[in-house]
Design an enzyme around this catalytic site. Structure first.
Site, PDB file in Angstrom:
ATOM      1  N   TYR A 103      43.258  43.541  51.339  1.00 12.57           N
ATOM      2  CA  TYR A 103      43.885  43.647  50.029  1.00 12.57           C
ATOM      3  C   TYR A 103      44.277  42.245  49.604  1.00 12.57           C
ATOM      4  CZ  TYR A 103      47.345  44.721  46.423  1.00 12.57           C
ATOM      5  OH  TYR A 103      48.042  44.778  45.245  1.00 12.57           O
ATOM      6  N   GLU A 191      43.971  42.041  40.941  1.00 14.35           N
ATOM      7  CA  GLU A 191      43.997  42.680  42.257  1.00 14.35           C
ATOM      8  C   GLU A 191      42.588  42.966  42.747  1.00 14.35           C
ATOM      9  OE1 GLU A 191      46.776  46.248  43.420  1.00 14.35           O
ATOM     10  OE2 GLU A 191      44.805  47.033  42.933  1.00 14.35           O
TER      11      GLU A 191
END
Ligand code: GDP
Ligand code: MN
Length: 381
Positions: A103, A191
């Protein structure tokens, strides 16, 4: 404003972040064609403004164009968290499969008043669970905006991701690229989940999410044009076009207020007296009668609303103008939802006079108004 995955990834690529080759398609036949062009082994991905598409069945692997077409038939038109899938992104599958999913995000840390890099070696579809249950697997560093991303910061993160030394430079370049993308596009969030290490040992952004600061859209013309109106709730679109700040909530007391701070206060006071606001609504300073009318129409379009509380503190906004807006709205929408009005400040008296005759409950103080609205909503039951 949120972007679609395909839009976000194209912006990433402009800043050197590697992404899979792919294309957006709206028909199963088109998917078959593109899948063929991309070599057959593809991923079919629903393009809707929500996460968790994978878990909802909106992301499927296909090994040949026929399967891709079938997957697309199932995904196009599918409902994911209330949004209808109208287009799919067809991406080439990561070469050699996926060895690791991490992530990686850049966002604003409001408390620190700085951008922050957030990374986790436990990326992928369960990142929310990771954040909740094993927060020590999430690593953060702040970016000094005058210095930019420094290599010691990305080395720290690369190490925390468990990357071997050979990947550190590549990872550094990706973080630097992502930050350039964040800054250059006035984003509040960029993101990548997952950023994968492929079986061939390369890093690649498989997913992308970006939120753009609405206040920058005047200078981000290209991004403003990327807005997908199909993804916006109808009421929020109408509010945006009328220049009203509107956010729908779950309660039963519709609130119309001028000024964001006063709107927050009004919601607090409603809650204090045991009520639940149905929305946040700020008609802004100097609201005109037609905006007031639109605002009331928006509030009344919510079937949960059992009472309306209008709280106007006149400054630039004039009480008489608001009152005319209320009357105009009541001509457009017939309603028996009780309305409580509190007007104070500039031309409040004139406003109240205009409203005489209309069936309105009036109040002088905010707490009085809130109590009357809560009581009126209860009475409606
Ligand atoms: P999200 O569920 O909305 O976050 O959608 P993602 O784009 O993150 O996709 C969900 C999952 O699908 C990812 O975590 C991957 O495990 C998988 N996935 C996505 N793209 C590929 C790909 O190209 N190859 C493989 N093997 N898996 C993929
Ligand atoms: Mn994802």
């Amino acid at each position: 404003m949120n972007l679609h995955e395909y839009q976000a990834k194209r912006l990433f690529a402009e800043h050197g972040v590697p992404i899979p080759q792919g294309q957006v398609v709206t028909t199963p036949k088109g998917v078959r064609e593109i899948a063929r062009e991309l070599g057959g082994r593809v991923v079919v991905k629903a393009q809707v403004h929500t996460g968790g598409r994978g878990k909802a069945g909106g992301v499927k692997l296909a090994h040949d164009p026929d399967t891709a077409e079938k997957q697309a038939e199932a995904i196009l038109g599918m409902d994911i968290k209330g949004l209808t899938v109208r287009k799919v992104l067809i991406d080439q599958q990561a070469a050699g499969g996926i060895a690791q999913e991490i992530y990686l995000a850049i966002l604003i840390d409001r408390a620190a008043r700085k951008p922050m890099i957030m990374a986790s070696p436990a990326g992928g579809m369960d990142i929310e669970q990771v954040a909740e249950e094993t927060p020590e697997k999430i690593f953060t560093v702040h970016i000094d905006t005058t210095l930019g991303v420094r290599s010691y910061q990305t080395t720290y993160l690369a190490h925390a991701m468990g990357f071997p030394k050979e990947l550190w430079r590549e990872f550094h370049n990706i973080v630097v690229g992502l930050y350039a993308c964040f800054k250059g596009n006035d984003a509040s969030l960029t993101e990548v989940n997952p950023l994968v290490l492929t079986g061939e040992g390369k890093l690649m952004a498989l997913d992308g999410k970006m939120s753009i600061d609405d206040n920058s859209l005047f200078r981000q013309q290209r991004l403003a044009e990327m807005r997908d109106v199909d993804e916006e709730p109808v009421s929020e679109r109408e509010a945006r076009l009328a220049g009203i700040n509107f956010i729908k909530l779950d309660g039963n007391i519709g609130c119309m207020v001028n000024g964001a701070g006063l709107a927050m206060t009004t919601m607090d006071v409603v809650k204090l007296f045991g009520g639940e606001p149905a929305n946040f609504l700020d008609i802004g300073g100097g609201a005109r009668a037609d905006q007031v009318a639109t605002a009331i129409k928006l509030i009344l379009s919510d079937p949960n609303v059992e009472a309306v509380l209008i709280n106007i503190f006149g400054g630039i906004t004039r009480g008489d103008e608001v009152a005319r807006g209320i009357l105009a709205a009541l001509e457009l929408v017939q309603t028996n939802v009780p309305m409580v009005v509190r007007l104070a400040g500039t031309n409040a008296q004139e406003g109240l006079e205009i409203l005489q005759g209309a069936e309105m409950i009036t109040a002088v103080t905010l707490s009085d108004a809130a109590q009357k609205a809560v009581a009126a909503a209860k009475g409606a039951k």
